[in-house]
Enzyme design. Structure first.
Site, short mmCIF file in Angstrom:
data_model
loop_
_atom_site.label_atom_id
_atom_site.label_comp_id
_atom_site.label_asym_id
_atom_site.label_seq_id
_atom_site.Cartn_x
_atom_site.Cartn_y
_atom_site.Cartn_z
N LYS A 52 28.81 58.50 17.24
CA LYS A 52 29.22 59.77 17.87
C LYS A 52 28.11 60.81 17.71
O LYS A 52 27.75 61.52 18.64
CB LYS A 52 30.53 60.28 17.23
CG LYS A 52 31.73 59.46 17.66
CD LYS A 52 32.96 59.72 16.79
CE LYS A 52 34.05 58.72 17.16
NZ LYS A 52 35.22 58.74 16.29
N GLN A 96 37.55 61.66 11.25
CA GLN A 96 37.49 60.22 11.48
C GLN A 96 38.64 59.51 10.76
O GLN A 96 38.83 59.68 9.56
CB GLN A 96 36.13 59.67 11.00
CG GLN A 96 35.91 58.21 11.30
CD GLN A 96 35.86 57.91 12.80
OE1 GLN A 96 35.23 58.63 13.58
NE2 GLN A 96 36.55 56.85 13.22
N ASP A 119 40.00 65.42 19.65
CA ASP A 119 40.64 64.10 19.72
C ASP A 119 41.98 64.19 20.45
O ASP A 119 42.58 63.17 20.79
CB ASP A 119 40.88 63.56 18.30
CG ASP A 119 40.04 62.32 18.02
OD1 ASP A 119 39.51 61.74 18.99
OD2 ASP A 119 39.93 61.94 16.84
#
Ligand code: NAP
Length: 282
Positions: A52, A96, A119
């Site tokens: 990422k 994460q 997200d």
């Protein structure tokens, strides 16, 4: 043989667009910034975070990695998120997953400010998605919708089958397809008539997580489209839920693994960072 939906190519096109938009922000003195928080030493998570980070830097988005030790307490993590929420130079926050077992993921995800939630997992953003008013949409489902749209098929009125009902893929892609006016069915491990559902579906999104779950055991509509979300390993090789070599001869459009949904997910994360930034400027 089916038309192969080339996720790599579509992702590259979108990334070029993202790069241009990021440059436009920079001309205004704004540096789009994503902060990714990793807790612990999970090797797979580390490599996802690095991927990422690299993609952001290549596409004009500033990326800040925050690596915390495995023994970080929930309270310490919440404090870190609070700092990021209050820092105007940070536009997107991603935690994460999975987190170490002693930390409650729901509590942590709910702490992220909904306008920085790139997200799209915050209950506010999930709620907005379910009422058709979403702007920050979970990255994988957003990427899946882009892949489907890239074929220019008319989604409206089509029978769409989503196999899998997870909060991160199955449910949000089902919602997105409902808002595109498809007639959506969600199947899961307790579904009893999957054979009939598959045989009658125009669009199938498989997010089961079982290697070659869809193969010669089912029949498919000739003009159907299949998106394979699965990331599974068979004999040390990355494979999807779909037996690609068999199914590609039976349907009209198919996305491969690798090279289908995978490249779209990080791309949508960067797009969401710019979407979040626009919301914050407003
Ligand atoms: P998950 O949470 O394990 O969900 C799997 C779903 O499949 C569940 O809803 C389960 O039903 C259903 N299922 C299991 N066996 C089934 C069967 N025999 N028939 C019908 N449905 C069945 O997985 P996930 O997080 O959604 O991920 C799914 C796959 O996508 C994994 O391979 C994952 O690695 C991959 N993935 C890829 C990306 C990417 O960027 N490429 C991103 C996210 C996920 P129940 O609810 O009844 O248990």
């Amino acid at each position: 043989m089916a038309h192969i939906i080339d996720g790599k190519k579509i992702a590259l096109c979108t990334r070029n667009q993202i790069k241009k938009e990021a440059e436009e922000f920079k001309k205004l003195g704004i540096n789009p910034t994503l902060s990714v928080v990793l807790v612990g030493d999970n090797r797979a998570s580390k490599s996802y975070v690095n991927a990422k980070h690299k993609a952001c830097l290549e596409n004009g988005i500033n990326s800040i990695k925050i690596e915390l030790p495995e023994n970080t307490t929930e309270e310490e993590l919440l404090l870190e998120i609070n700092k990021l929420n209050n820092d105007d130079s940070i536009n997107g926050i991603l935690i994460q997953l999975p987190l170490p077992k002693h930390i409650n993921s729901d509590t942590v995800l709910e702490k992220i400010s909904p306008i920085k939630d790139v997200d799209g997992f915050h209950p506010v953003n999930i709620g907005k998605l379910s009422v058709g008013k979403a702007d920050l949409i979970p990255c994988t489902p957003l990427g899946i919708l882009e892949l489907i749209k890239s074929t220019n098929i008319n989604i409206e009125g089509k029978n769409a089958l989503v196999i899998g009902r997870s909060n991160i893929v199955g449910k949000p892609i089902a919602n997105l397809l409902i808002h595109e006016n498809a007639t959506v069915t969600i199947a899961h491990s307790k579904t009893i008539n999957l054979k009939n559902l598959i045989a009658n579906s125009d669009i199938i999104v498989s997010c089961v997580g079982i290697a070659h779950f869809l193969g010669d055991n089912y029949s498919y509509k000739e003009d159907s489209l299949i998106i394979d979300v699965g990331n599974n390993y068979k004999n040390d090789k990355l494979v999807g839920d779909v037996d690609f070599d068999f199914v590609k001869e039976k349907v009209k459009y198919i996305s491969p693994v690798p090279g289908g949904v995978g490249p779209m997910t990080i791309t949508m994360l960067m797009r969401n960072t710019l979407t979040a930034l626009r919301k914050q400027i407003k």
